[in-house]
Scaffold this motif. Sequence first.
Motif, PDB file in Angstrom:
ATOM      1  N   UNK A 189       0.828  -1.202   0.000  1.00  0.00           N
ATOM      2  CA  UNK A 189       0.000   0.000   0.000  1.00  0.00           C
ATOM      3  C   UNK A 189       0.862   1.252   0.000  1.00  0.00           C
ATOM      4  N   UNK A 190       1.949   1.227   0.768  1.00  0.00           N
ATOM      5  CA  UNK A 190       2.838   2.382   0.836  1.00  0.00           C
ATOM      6  C   UNK A 190       3.479   2.657  -0.519  1.00  0.00           C
ATOM      7  N   UNK A 191       3.928   1.609  -1.205  1.00  0.00           N
ATOM      8  CA  UNK A 191       4.540   1.799  -2.519  1.00  0.00           C
ATOM      9  C   UNK A 191       3.515   2.295  -3.539  1.00  0.00           C
ATOM     10  N   UNK A 192       2.283   1.806  -3.438  1.00  0.00           N
ATOM     11  CA  UNK A 192       1.240   2.263  -4.365  1.00  0.00           C
ATOM     12  C   UNK A 192       0.928   3.737  -4.155  1.00  0.00           C
ATOM     13  N   UNK A 193       0.834   4.139  -2.889  1.00  0.00           N
ATOM     14  CA  UNK A 193       0.562   5.550  -2.592  1.00  0.00           C
ATOM     15  C   UNK A 193       1.721   6.423  -3.057  1.00  0.00           C
ATOM     16  N   UNK A 194       2.948   5.951  -2.846  1.00  0.00           N
ATOM     17  CA  UNK A 194       4.119   6.715  -3.284  1.00  0.00           C
ATOM     18  C   UNK A 194       4.116   6.913  -4.796  1.00  0.00           C
ATOM     19  N   UNK A 195       3.747   5.869  -5.517  1.00  0.00           N
ATOM     20  CA  UNK A 195       3.719   5.962  -6.977  1.00  0.00           C
ATOM     21  C   UNK A 195       2.668   6.953  -7.451  1.00  0.00           C
ATOM     22  N   UNK A 196       1.533   7.008  -6.754  1.00  0.00           N
ATOM     23  CA  UNK A 196       0.475   7.939  -7.155  1.00  0.00           C
ATOM     24  C   UNK A 196       0.812   9.381  -6.794  1.00  0.00           C
ATOM     25  N   UNK A 197       1.513   9.573  -5.679  1.00  0.00           N
ATOM     26  CA  UNK A 197       1.801  10.928  -5.228  1.00  0.00           C
ATOM     27  C   UNK A 197       2.987  11.550  -5.960  1.00  0.00           C
ATOM     28  N   UNK A 198       3.980  10.745  -6.302  1.00  0.00           N
ATOM     29  CA  UNK A 198       5.169  11.274  -6.980  1.00  0.00           C
ATOM     30  C   UNK A 198       4.957  11.209  -8.489  1.00  0.00           C
ATOM     31  N   UNK A 199       4.308  12.217  -9.020  1.00  0.00           N
ATOM     32  CA  UNK A 199       4.027  12.291 -10.451  1.00  0.00           C
ATOM     33  C   UNK A 199       4.742  13.500 -11.045  1.00  0.00           C
ATOM     34  N   UNK A 200       4.628  13.624 -12.346  1.00  0.00           N
ATOM     35  CA  UNK A 200       5.261  14.756 -13.032  1.00  0.00           C
ATOM     36  C   UNK A 200       4.596  16.081 -12.679  1.00  0.00           C
ATOM     37  N   UNK A 201       3.358  16.020 -12.173  1.00  0.00           N
ATOM     38  CA  UNK A 201       2.652  17.242 -11.792  1.00  0.00           C
ATOM     39  C   UNK A 201       3.063  17.728 -10.402  1.00  0.00           C
ATOM     40  N   UNK A 202       3.808  16.906  -9.690  1.00  0.00           N
ATOM     41  CA  UNK A 202       4.314  17.297  -8.371  1.00  0.00           C
ATOM     42  C   UNK A 202       5.833  17.209  -8.403  1.00  0.00           C
ATOM     43  N   UNK A 203       6.428  18.208  -8.961  1.00  0.00           N
ATOM     44  CA  UNK A 203       7.875  18.182  -9.166  1.00  0.00           C
ATOM     45  C   UNK A 203       8.658  18.871  -8.058  1.00  0.00           C
ATOM     46  N   UNK A 204       7.959  19.513  -7.116  1.00  0.00           N
ATOM     47  CA  UNK A 204       8.673  20.290  -6.102  1.00  0.00           C
ATOM     48  C   UNK A 204       8.364  19.876  -4.658  1.00  0.00           C
ATOM     49  N   UNK A 205       7.871  18.677  -4.397  1.00  0.00           N
ATOM     50  CA  UNK A 205       7.640  18.315  -2.990  1.00  0.00           C
ATOM     51  C   UNK A 205       8.949  17.981  -2.286  1.00  0.00           C
ATOM     52  N   UNK A 206       9.073  18.429  -1.076  1.00  0.00           N
ATOM     53  CA  UNK A 206      10.254  18.118  -0.279  1.00  0.00           C
ATOM     54  C   UNK A 206      10.065  16.766   0.404  1.00  0.00           C
ATOM     55  N   UNK A 207      11.124  16.287   1.037  1.00  0.00           N
ATOM     56  CA  UNK A 207      11.023  15.020   1.765  1.00  0.00           C
ATOM     57  C   UNK A 207      10.008  15.117   2.898  1.00  0.00           C
ATOM     58  N   UNK A 208       9.958  16.282   3.524  1.00  0.00           N
ATOM     59  CA  UNK A 208       9.000  16.477   4.617  1.00  0.00           C
ATOM     60  C   UNK A 208       7.568  16.443   4.101  1.00  0.00           C
ATOM     61  N   UNK A 209       7.334  17.073   2.941  1.00  0.00           N
ATOM     62  CA  UNK A 209       5.991  17.054   2.351  1.00  0.00           C
ATOM     63  C   UNK A 209       5.587  15.629   1.982  1.00  0.00           C
ATOM     64  N   UNK A 210       6.497  14.903   1.362  1.00  0.00           N
ATOM     65  CA  UNK A 210       6.187  13.536   0.945  1.00  0.00           C
ATOM     66  C   UNK A 210       5.905  12.642   2.148  1.00  0.00           C
ATOM     67  N   UNK A 211       6.670  12.816   3.202  1.00  0.00           N
ATOM     68  CA  UNK A 211       6.444  12.019   4.406  1.00  0.00           C
ATOM     69  C   UNK A 211       5.074  12.316   5.013  1.00  0.00           C
TER      70      UNK A 211
END
Length: 244
Positions: A189-211
């Motif tokens: 589930x974590x890998x699936x969510x990561x794949x959906x959140x890290x897209x080309x439309x979100x090119x500037x999220x920091x590690x803190x935002x992603x966490x």
Amino acid sequence: MDSKGNESEVLLDEKWKCELVFLVDITAYLNVLDIHLQGRDHMICDMYDAVKAFQVNLRLWKTPIHQLNLFHFPCFQVIPSEVSAMVFLKQHFADQLSVPHTEFAQCFSDFEAQKNNFELLRNLFAISVKTVQIQMELIELKCNGTLKAKYNSVGPAQFTCFTPEALPQLHFHAAQTLSLFGSTYLCKQLFSVTKMKKTSHRSRPTDEHLQSILRVSTTQNFVPNCNELIAKKRCQVYNSDKIA
């Protein structure tokens, strides 16, 4: 298939047909077990019970096969009337059930070693253990009617939150057992969510935002305490007369 140049001789093989139909029924039972083990909020001891029940069924099915009682195999039960007795070998198919049983025993040997810990977590007020320190804490726990009522109402998984600090051994044991991963569901589930959140439309999220995004996405049962959050905020009042 012959007209298209494909080999169809195997479909006429009665022995191959028996093996295929038998495999269909076994696979159906495996699919039911797999679905039962999927999902959230499954205690590892409950998942162990499901696997153990399947192993017991594998042993149980041997005797009916020897007696040609194929009630548990809806697809396979029509085979004896369609093939010759020389092809349908009861002993062969009964022995085939030993293969998954042996593989299950090998794959889940670590769970078998944790059997006593699972029983202690699940039957906290009914089990007796030999460890002296836990015995003393169990006596105190069993004599506490309030905690017993709480255990019956919330269940073993949530009861850890209500275990008093005076019972550190029981609290540590419950936390240690509940932290065991019974399946890879949370990881997938974590890998699936990561794949959906890290897209080309979100090119500037920091590690803190992603966490933070992953924590909110994977914690679906978390209910925020809005009243507490509001109470911590300082209320700002503006006087419209002074502004004018």
